[in-house]
Design a protein around this motif. Sequence first.
Motif, short mmCIF file in Angstrom:
data_model
loop_
_atom_site.label_atom_id
_atom_site.label_comp_id
_atom_site.label_asym_id
_atom_site.label_seq_id
_atom_site.Cartn_x
_atom_site.Cartn_y
_atom_site.Cartn_z
N PRO A 34 19.55 15.76 5.42
CA PRO A 34 18.27 16.26 5.94
C PRO A 34 17.10 15.32 5.64
O PRO A 34 16.18 15.20 6.43
N SER A 35 17.12 14.64 4.49
CA SER A 35 16.06 13.69 4.16
C SER A 35 16.57 12.77 3.07
O SER A 35 17.65 12.96 2.51
N THR A 36 15.79 11.76 2.76
CA THR A 36 16.19 10.84 1.69
C THR A 36 15.51 11.21 0.38
O THR A 36 15.55 10.44 -0.56
N GLY A 37 14.89 12.36 0.33
CA GLY A 37 14.26 12.81 -0.91
C GLY A 37 13.04 11.98 -1.31
O GLY A 37 12.80 11.78 -2.48
N GLY A 38 12.30 11.49 -0.33
CA GLY A 38 11.10 10.72 -0.63
C GLY A 38 11.33 9.24 -0.80
O GLY A 38 10.39 8.49 -1.01
N LEU A 39 12.59 8.80 -0.72
CA LEU A 39 12.87 7.37 -0.90
C LEU A 39 12.39 6.53 0.27
O LEU A 39 12.04 5.38 0.10
N THR A 95 7.46 3.39 -3.32
CA THR A 95 7.05 2.98 -4.66
C THR A 95 5.53 3.00 -4.79
O THR A 95 4.99 3.52 -5.77
N VAL A 96 4.85 2.48 -3.79
CA VAL A 96 3.38 2.41 -3.82
C VAL A 96 2.78 3.81 -3.88
O VAL A 96 1.82 4.05 -4.63
N PHE A 97 3.34 4.75 -3.12
CA PHE A 97 2.80 6.11 -3.09
C PHE A 97 3.33 6.99 -4.21
O PHE A 97 2.98 8.16 -4.28
N GLY A 98 4.18 6.46 -5.07
CA GLY A 98 4.66 7.21 -6.23
C GLY A 98 5.82 8.15 -5.96
O GLY A 98 6.17 8.94 -6.82
N ASP A 99 6.42 8.07 -4.78
CA ASP A 99 7.56 8.93 -4.47
C ASP A 99 8.84 8.46 -5.18
O ASP A 99 9.72 9.26 -5.47
N ALA A 100 8.94 7.16 -5.41
CA ALA A 100 10.12 6.59 -6.07
C ALA A 100 9.67 5.37 -6.87
O ALA A 100 9.41 4.31 -6.29
N SER A 101 9.58 5.53 -8.18
CA SER A 101 9.05 4.45 -9.01
C SER A 101 9.91 3.19 -8.95
O SER A 101 9.41 2.08 -9.10
N ARG A 102 11.21 3.35 -8.72
CA ARG A 102 12.10 2.18 -8.64
C ARG A 102 12.57 1.89 -7.22
O ARG A 102 13.52 1.16 -7.00
N GLY A 103 11.88 2.45 -6.25
CA GLY A 103 12.23 2.20 -4.86
C GLY A 103 12.08 0.74 -4.48
O GLY A 103 12.74 0.25 -3.57
N TRP A 104 11.22 0.03 -5.21
CA TRP A 104 11.03 -1.40 -4.91
C TRP A 104 12.30 -2.20 -5.12
O TRP A 104 12.51 -3.22 -4.46
N VAL A 105 13.19 -1.74 -6.02
CA VAL A 105 14.44 -2.46 -6.27
C VAL A 105 15.32 -2.41 -5.02
O VAL A 105 15.78 -3.44 -4.52
N THR A 106 15.52 -1.20 -4.50
CA THR A 106 16.31 -1.06 -3.28
C THR A 106 15.58 -1.71 -2.11
O THR A 106 16.21 -2.36 -1.26
N GLY A 107 14.27 -1.57 -2.07
CA GLY A 107 13.49 -2.19 -1.00
C GLY A 107 13.65 -3.70 -0.98
O GLY A 107 13.81 -4.31 0.09
#
Length: 142
Positions: A34-39, A95-107
Amino acid sequence: MRAFEPHHPKLRIAALVIVAGGAVARGVAYLNQPSTGGLTHFIDALVPLHVWAIVWIAAGVTVLAGIWHRVVGRYALAFVSMMWAIWGLSYMTATVFGDASRGWVTGALILNLAGLTIIVAALADTVGPSREPVKLDLRGDG
């Protein structure tokens, strides 16, 4: 991928199959999600994830069609690269909006993949060396 062909005739097909497999796998992962949970901050807001799943799978199938049609392969690779770039930027945005603090790694990894796919697409249009045998000059004029 004419630049690949002088090195190994099956390398072009392998590159297309790998890129297509990655795109199809991404699509299959999103079929019942349904969603990626904010990622993926802005991707979920634009289009539902199951629609993205169809787009990913269609892109992968189109890349496979590029095995037989170079022009289709060229544009399909460019499209898949754009999809990877959008996904990578979405993880960075999370990551910038604070939804995933480590999203930058996957990004960062996904943006790397987008860049590599662009290189593969560029090689698809590269003429590369001629098909005639290479004649080595062993005299050594130096």
